[in-house]
Write a protein that holds these residues in place. Structure first.
Motif, PDB file in Angstrom:
ATOM      1  N   LYS A 256       0.836  -1.208   0.000  1.00  0.00           N
ATOM      2  CA  LYS A 256       0.000   0.000   0.000  1.00  0.00           C
ATOM      3  C   LYS A 256       0.865   1.251   0.000  1.00  0.00           C
ATOM      4  O   LYS A 256       0.559   2.234  -0.684  1.00  0.00           O
ATOM      5  N   ARG A 257       1.950   1.220   0.781  1.00  0.00           N
ATOM      6  CA  ARG A 257       2.857   2.379   0.795  1.00  0.00           C
ATOM      7  C   ARG A 257       3.523   2.548  -0.569  1.00  0.00           C
ATOM      8  O   ARG A 257       3.700   3.675  -1.055  1.00  0.00           O
ATOM      9  N   ALA A 258       3.876   1.436  -1.205  1.00  0.00           N
ATOM     10  CA  ALA A 258       4.497   1.499  -2.521  1.00  0.00           C
ATOM     11  C   ALA A 258       3.526   2.072  -3.556  1.00  0.00           C
ATOM     12  O   ALA A 258       3.912   2.880  -4.405  1.00  0.00           O
ATOM     13  N   ILE A 259       2.262   1.671  -3.463  1.00  0.00           N
ATOM     14  CA  ILE A 259       1.249   2.181  -4.393  1.00  0.00           C
ATOM     15  C   ILE A 259       1.057   3.678  -4.203  1.00  0.00           C
ATOM     16  O   ILE A 259       1.023   4.450  -5.163  1.00  0.00           O
ATOM     17  N   THR A 260       0.940   4.112  -2.945  1.00  0.00           N
ATOM     18  CA  THR A 260       0.721   5.535  -2.655  1.00  0.00           C
ATOM     19  C   THR A 260       1.876   6.389  -3.146  1.00  0.00           C
ATOM     20  O   THR A 260       1.682   7.452  -3.735  1.00  0.00           O
ATOM     21  N   SER A 261       3.091   5.935  -2.922  1.00  0.00           N
ATOM     22  CA  SER A 261       4.261   6.719  -3.320  1.00  0.00           C
ATOM     23  C   SER A 261       4.432   6.754  -4.834  1.00  0.00           C
ATOM     24  O   SER A 261       5.007   7.702  -5.380  1.00  0.00           O
ATOM     25  N   ALA A 262       3.928   5.736  -5.527  1.00  0.00           N
ATOM     26  CA  ALA A 262       4.098   5.672  -6.980  1.00  0.00           C
ATOM     27  C   ALA A 262       3.014   6.427  -7.730  1.00  0.00           C
ATOM     28  O   ALA A 262       3.189   6.780  -8.897  1.00  0.00           O
ATOM     29  N   GLU A 263       1.883   6.673  -7.089  1.00  0.00           N
ATOM     30  CA  GLU A 263       0.764   7.320  -7.767  1.00  0.00           C
ATOM     31  C   GLU A 263       0.886   8.831  -7.674  1.00  0.00           C
ATOM     32  O   GLU A 263       0.700   9.429  -6.623  1.00  0.00           O
ATOM     33  N   LEU A 264       1.193   9.443  -8.808  1.00  0.00           N
ATOM     34  CA  LEU A 264       1.287  10.889  -8.890  1.00  0.00           C
ATOM     35  C   LEU A 264       0.245  11.363  -9.896  1.00  0.00           C
ATOM     36  O   LEU A 264       0.420  11.181 -11.105  1.00  0.00           O
ATOM     37  N   PRO A 265      -0.866  11.955  -9.428  1.00  0.00           N
ATOM     38  CA  PRO A 265      -1.950  12.335 -10.335  1.00  0.00           C
ATOM     39  C   PRO A 265      -1.513  13.235 -11.480  1.00  0.00           C
ATOM     40  O   PRO A 265      -2.119  13.236 -12.541  1.00  0.00           O
ATOM     41  N   SER A 266      -0.455  14.025 -11.272  1.00  0.00           N
ATOM     42  CA  SER A 266      -0.032  14.955 -12.310  1.00  0.00           C
ATOM     43  C   SER A 266       0.816  14.278 -13.385  1.00  0.00           C
ATOM     44  O   SER A 266       1.107  14.852 -14.424  1.00  0.00           O
ATOM     45  N   LYS A 267       1.213  13.042 -13.122  1.00  0.00           N
ATOM     46  CA  LYS A 267       2.073  12.328 -14.060  1.00  0.00           C
ATOM     47  C   LYS A 267       1.264  11.873 -15.271  1.00  0.00           C
ATOM     48  O   LYS A 267       0.152  11.381 -15.136  1.00  0.00           O
ATOM     49  N   PRO A 268       1.803  12.037 -16.486  1.00  0.00           N
ATOM     50  CA  PRO A 268       1.076  11.583 -17.681  1.00  0.00           C
ATOM     51  C   PRO A 268       0.790  10.089 -17.617  1.00  0.00           C
ATOM     52  O   PRO A 268       1.535   9.329 -17.000  1.00  0.00           O
ATOM     53  N   TYR A 269      -0.267   9.682 -18.289  1.00  0.00           N
ATOM     54  CA  TYR A 269      -0.640   8.271 -18.284  1.00  0.00           C
ATOM     55  C   TYR A 269       0.459   7.432 -18.921  1.00  0.00           C
ATOM     56  O   TYR A 269       0.962   7.747 -19.988  1.00  0.00           O
TER      57      TYR A 269
END
Length: 294
Positions: A256-269
Motif C-alpha cells: 500500500k505504501r508502494a502504491i501511494t508513493s508511486a501514484e502521482l496524479p499529475s504524471k502523464p498516463y
C-alpha cells in the motif's frame, strides 16, 4: 445483447449491471448502443479463457442524452461503481468531478486480447468520469473488465457514455531483473519450481521481500516485469496458506505504501506504470482476503 462484454457476472457486480441496464432501457434517456467483438487469435489463449470457438466482447458503449432532472440514472451507476470497493476482485476505482480550475487526468481504457487498443477518457475538464476495474477470476486474474461512465451536465441536459471494456492486463512473458544476484536467483528458483512444486513454508517471505526490494529500485520497465511475478507469488502463497496473518498484514501495508508513493496524479498516463500498480493492487486484495479457519 445488453452487456455482452461479460459472459458471467458475480453477485458483487449485480447492482452495477442493473444500474447500467436501467439507463440503457429507460424511456427517459435516448441511448445508442454499439459493441465490438473479437475472437481470440490463438487456440492456446482461447483454451486458457475457456472461449474456444466462441466470440468475446471487447468494447461496448452506450452513448446517452437525457434531461438534467433524470440525473438519478447516472447517479445510480456512479454509486454502484464506488460500491465495488467491497468486491474482492475490484482493484481500481477512479473518479473526477468536472471543474473549471482542475484538469482531469487522462486515462486510456485498453481493450482486446493483447491490450493494444484503447479508448481515452479525461480529455475535457467539463466531463465527469468514474471507472472501476474488476479482475476476471475465470482467467486467473490475467484479464479484467472495466466499467466506465463519462458525462457532463449543461443547459439542463446530460450527455455522456457508458463504456465497458475487456482486456488482458498487460504482462510481459520474460523475466528480467537487473538488481542484486540474490533477487535474480530467487526469482529463477520460483520459476523453476512452479507449477510442479511450490516454495515451502519459510521460503516465501524471502522471495516476496526480494521482489519487493527489486521494485523499489527498478526503473519503470523493470518494475513492469517484476510486478506480475510478485502478484503471482503472493496469490499462490495465499492459496496454499503459506503466509501467517502477521506476514500477510506486513506485506499488505508495504505494498500500500508502494502504491501511494508511486501514484502521482499529475504524471502523464503510462500504460506500463499503470499495469505495475494494477498488479500491486491485486496483490493487496489477495492478501486481505479472510484467512481460512484452521
Amino acid at each position: 445483447m445488453l452487456l455482452a462484454a461479460v459472459a458471467t457476472q458475480t453477485h458483487a457486480q449485480a447492482d452495477l449491471l442493473a444500474a447500467i441496464d436501467r439507463l440503457a432501457q429507460s424511456k427517459k434517456a435516448k441511448v445508442a448502443h454499439s459493441v465490438s467483438y473479437s475472437r481470440p487469435t490463438s487456440d492456446l489463449v482461447a483454451a486458457q479463457l475457456g472461449t474456444a470457438g466462441s466470440m468475446k466482447s471487447m468494447l461496448e458503449t452506450y452513448s446517452f442524452t437525457m434531461k438534467a432532472e433524470d440525473a438519478k440514472l447516472v447517479d445510480d451507476i456512479v454509486q454502484a461503481m464506488y460500491a465495488q470497493k467491497d468486491n474482492p476482485d475490484c482493484y481500481r476505482i477512479e473518479g473526477y468531478t468536472a471543474s473549471s480550475s482542475q484538469k482531469p487526468r487522462a486515462w486510456n481504457l485498453v481493450y482486446g486480447e493483447d491490450a493494444t487498443s484503447g479508448i481515452e477518457i479525461g480529455k475535457n475538464n467539463v466531463y465527469n468520469y468514474t471507472f472501476v476495474n474488476i479482475a476476471d477470476k475465470s482467467t486467473a486474474s490475467q484479464y479484467r473488465t472495466c466499467y466506465c461512465i463519462e458525462w457532463r451536465e449543461w443547459m439542463k441536459k446530460i450527455d455522456g457514455r457508458v463504456i465497458i471494456t475487456y482486456a488482458r492486463i498487460p504482462r510481459p512473458d520474460t523475466v528480467y531483473v537487473k538488481n542484486d544476484k540474490y533477487s535474480f536467483d530467487l526469482l529463477n528458483k520460483w520459476k523453476q519450481t512452479l507449477p510442479k512444486e511450490f516454495l515451502k513454508m519459510g521460503e516465501v517471505m524471502p522471495l516476496i521481500n526480494a521482489l519487493r526490494m527489486a521494485l523499489i529500485d527498478a526503473d519503470p520497465d523493470d518494475a513492469y516485469v517484476v510486478a506480475p511475478f510478485l502478484y503471482k507469488v503472493i496469490k499462490d502463497a495465499v492459496d496454499k496458506d503459506l503466509l501467517t496473518k502477521e506476514e500477510r498484514d506486513i506485506v499488505s501495508q508495504q505494498l500500500k505504501r508502494a502504491i501511494t508513493s508511486a501514484e502521482l496524479p499529475s504524471k502523464p498516463y503510462d500504460q506500463n506504470a499503470q499495469a505495475t500498480l494494477d498488479y500491486l493492487r491485486l496483490a493487496v486484495k489477495v492478501l486481505e482476503q479472510p484467512q481460512p479457519l484452521p
